[in-house]
Motif scaffolding. Sequence first.
Motif, PDB file in Angstrom:
ATOM      1  N   PRO A 175       3.642  24.017   5.166  1.00  0.00           N
ATOM      2  CA  PRO A 175       3.488  22.578   4.888  1.00  0.00           C
ATOM      3  C   PRO A 175       4.804  21.856   4.623  1.00  0.00           C
ATOM      4  O   PRO A 175       4.906  20.647   4.879  1.00  0.00           O
ATOM      5  CB  PRO A 175       2.584  22.563   3.645  1.00  0.00           C
ATOM      6  N   ALA A 176       5.803  22.548   4.112  1.00  0.00           N
ATOM      7  CA  ALA A 176       7.074  21.900   3.786  1.00  0.00           C
ATOM      8  C   ALA A 176       7.968  21.717   5.001  1.00  0.00           C
ATOM      9  O   ALA A 176       8.954  20.968   4.938  1.00  0.00           O
ATOM     10  CB  ALA A 176       7.814  22.716   2.725  1.00  0.00           C
ATOM     11  N   MET A 177       7.654  22.373   6.111  1.00  0.00           N
ATOM     12  CA  MET A 177       8.506  22.283   7.293  1.00  0.00           C
ATOM     13  C   MET A 177       8.341  20.938   7.984  1.00  0.00           C
ATOM     14  O   MET A 177       7.248  20.384   8.054  1.00  0.00           O
ATOM     15  CB  MET A 177       8.179  23.412   8.276  1.00  0.00           C
ATOM     16  N   LYS A 178       9.469  20.403   8.491  1.00  0.00           N
ATOM     17  CA  LYS A 178       9.477  19.168   9.270  1.00  0.00           C
ATOM     18  C   LYS A 178       9.755  19.505  10.742  1.00  0.00           C
ATOM     19  O   LYS A 178      10.178  20.612  11.069  1.00  0.00           O
ATOM     20  CB  LYS A 178      10.557  18.209   8.754  1.00  0.00           C
ATOM     21  N   PHE A 179       9.525  18.517  11.606  1.00  0.00           N
ATOM     22  CA  PHE A 179       9.785  18.689  13.031  1.00  0.00           C
ATOM     23  C   PHE A 179      11.210  19.191  13.264  1.00  0.00           C
ATOM     24  O   PHE A 179      12.166  18.635  12.746  1.00  0.00           O
ATOM     25  CB  PHE A 179       9.567  17.359  13.745  1.00  0.00           C
ATOM     26  N   MET A 180      11.319  20.288  14.015  1.00  0.00           N
ATOM     27  CA  MET A 180      12.573  20.950  14.384  1.00  0.00           C
ATOM     28  C   MET A 180      13.196  21.779  13.269  1.00  0.00           C
ATOM     29  O   MET A 180      14.320  22.254  13.399  1.00  0.00           O
ATOM     30  CB  MET A 180      13.594  19.955  14.952  1.00  0.00           C
ATOM     31  N   ASP A 181      12.467  21.986  12.158  1.00  0.00           N
ATOM     32  CA  ASP A 181      12.874  23.030  11.216  1.00  0.00           C
ATOM     33  C   ASP A 181      12.624  24.382  11.875  1.00  0.00           C
ATOM     34  O   ASP A 181      11.643  24.554  12.618  1.00  0.00           O
ATOM     35  CB  ASP A 181      12.064  22.943   9.920  1.00  0.00           C
ATOM     36  N   SER A 182      13.485  25.343  11.595  1.00  0.00           N
ATOM     37  CA  SER A 182      13.361  26.652  12.249  1.00  0.00           C
ATOM     38  C   SER A 182      14.059  27.719  11.423  1.00  0.00           C
ATOM     39  O   SER A 182      15.140  27.482  10.882  1.00  0.00           O
ATOM     40  CB  SER A 182      13.997  26.593  13.649  1.00  0.00           C
ATOM     41  N   GLY A 183      13.426  28.893  11.336  1.00  0.00           N
ATOM     42  CA  GLY A 183      14.064  29.978  10.614  1.00  0.00           C
ATOM     43  C   GLY A 183      13.123  31.140  10.367  1.00  0.00           C
ATOM     44  O   GLY A 183      11.941  31.098  10.727  1.00  0.00           O
ATOM     45  N   PRO A 184      13.634  32.211   9.760  1.00  0.00           N
ATOM     46  CA  PRO A 184      12.802  33.378   9.438  1.00  0.00           C
ATOM     47  C   PRO A 184      11.786  33.049   8.348  1.00  0.00           C
ATOM     48  O   PRO A 184      12.124  32.432   7.338  1.00  0.00           O
ATOM     49  CB  PRO A 184      13.829  34.410   8.947  1.00  0.00           C
ATOM     50  N   HIS A 185      10.537  33.439   8.588  1.00  0.00           N
ATOM     51  CA  HIS A 185       9.476  33.265   7.593  1.00  0.00           C
ATOM     52  C   HIS A 185       8.497  34.424   7.721  1.00  0.00           C
ATOM     53  O   HIS A 185       8.322  35.001   8.800  1.00  0.00           O
ATOM     54  CB  HIS A 185       8.712  31.945   7.793  1.00  0.00           C
ATOM     55  N   GLU A 186       7.840  34.733   6.620  1.00  0.00           N
ATOM     56  CA  GLU A 186       6.801  35.755   6.652  1.00  0.00           C
ATOM     57  C   GLU A 186       5.477  35.097   7.021  1.00  0.00           C
ATOM     58  O   GLU A 186       5.073  34.116   6.411  1.00  0.00           O
ATOM     59  CB  GLU A 186       6.698  36.445   5.292  1.00  0.00           C
ATOM     60  N   VAL A 187       4.818  35.635   8.055  1.00  0.00           N
ATOM     61  CA  VAL A 187       3.518  35.123   8.503  1.00  0.00           C
ATOM     62  C   VAL A 187       2.529  36.290   8.490  1.00  0.00           C
ATOM     63  O   VAL A 187       2.725  37.282   9.188  1.00  0.00           O
ATOM     64  CB  VAL A 187       3.593  34.524   9.918  1.00  0.00           C
ATOM     65  N   ALA A 188       1.506  36.183   7.675  1.00  0.00           N
ATOM     66  CA  ALA A 188       0.508  37.250   7.538  1.00  0.00           C
ATOM     67  C   ALA A 188       1.176  38.592   7.234  1.00  0.00           C
ATOM     68  O   ALA A 188       0.760  39.641   7.726  1.00  0.00           O
ATOM     69  CB  ALA A 188      -0.340  37.358   8.807  1.00  0.00           C
ATOM     70  N   GLY A 189       2.229  38.534   6.433  1.00  0.00           N
ATOM     71  CA  GLY A 189       2.945  39.740   6.042  1.00  0.00           C
ATOM     72  C   GLY A 189       3.904  40.261   7.086  1.00  0.00           C
ATOM     73  O   GLY A 189       4.518  41.322   6.890  1.00  0.00           O
ATOM     74  N   LEU A 190       4.103  39.535   8.186  1.00  0.00           N
ATOM     75  CA  LEU A 190       4.980  39.972   9.276  1.00  0.00           C
ATOM     76  C   LEU A 190       6.281  39.177   9.255  1.00  0.00           C
ATOM     77  O   LEU A 190       6.291  37.975   8.948  1.00  0.00           O
ATOM     78  CB  LEU A 190       4.283  39.770  10.626  1.00  0.00           C
TER      79      LEU A 190
END
Length: 382
Positions: A175-190
Amino acid sequence: MLARDDQDSLKRTPLHGLHVSLGGKMVPFAGYDMPVQYPAGVLKEHLHTRASAGLFDVSHMGQIALRPKSGKVEDAARALERLVPQDILAIAPGRQRYAQFTNEDGGILDDLMVANFGDHLFLVVNAACKDADEAHLRANLSEDCIVDSLADRALIALQGPKAEAALAKLCAATPAMKFMDSGPHEVAGLACFVSRSGYTGEDGFEISVPAADAERLAKTLLENPDVLPIGLGARDSLRLEAGLCLYGHDIDTATTPVEAALEWSVQKSRRSGGARAGGFPGAEKILAHFDRGASRRRVGLRAEGRAPVREGARLFADEAGGEPIGQVTSGGFGPSLSAPVAMGYVPTPLAALGTKLFAEVRGQHLPLTVAAMPFVKNTYKR
């Protein structure tokens, strides 16, 4: 139709088995066996993405890490600026930018996304160009950078107004990401790379995930009733309504960024008079187009009738015909508009909004009007 041997030679993405199990109609695309649609059909898939959330397999795209040998990401940015007309140094950590590789004549070798991951750059390039792009990077930047092909990663896109809510259940940062934000994140523990971007004009995300985990992540997202699988057919109609270029069709090695109406993508620092103007392939021609204009321009086109005007249709200034003045590069029916839309190139004096033109369709000259793009208002979260 491809012969069986040719079909067997097609590459498969890590989600190929999932596509087949979901009833995907598989077709050759950029050397891969890809789903053009699922049982719902292109029209419903398109409208579902506009209203809810669609899941796309874009694992055929190329993913590349550009790692600076000095350890300073600024050095990788400076190196990449030798190949693109964009200001890469200005991309802040956690952000990404649209760019183009250009050739010595100012044409576009490929278009790509460039993200700053803090210690290296992350690039996403087109499927049909990825081998050539990687070779281009190695040939020109190996002195400064390690070019690391991330062939062990899949790429999926989640697009539509309900994409944020669907992904937020698996990634707290969403939810905190804005258009064209990009980077490493954990998604479903991955361990994933997530960007808030896409190719539909809708709010959404692209998620780079280890290939071995791609099917599990896709299935988890599809458990959400708001998310449906979407094929290449709807992906194309969505990007056309959004006025987005398809490489090899709307842009190519003979098209400059200015001709393609992509001036917005070239920052002032790289243009004439800028602090770091030029220094990229084809700079003389491209900067001349910025200063004096180009002789032709990509425009949006709206047909007056219901008949789609397809790629390759010749354009005329007069209903009676005469010499063609341009050509359609992308065209089809816009489901969101319930009307045909197209893009093409015309002489710059005929590129003004409201200009009346004619397209040759089955021997007839159908009326068109030069129209503003995007045809459907984008919904990026800025």
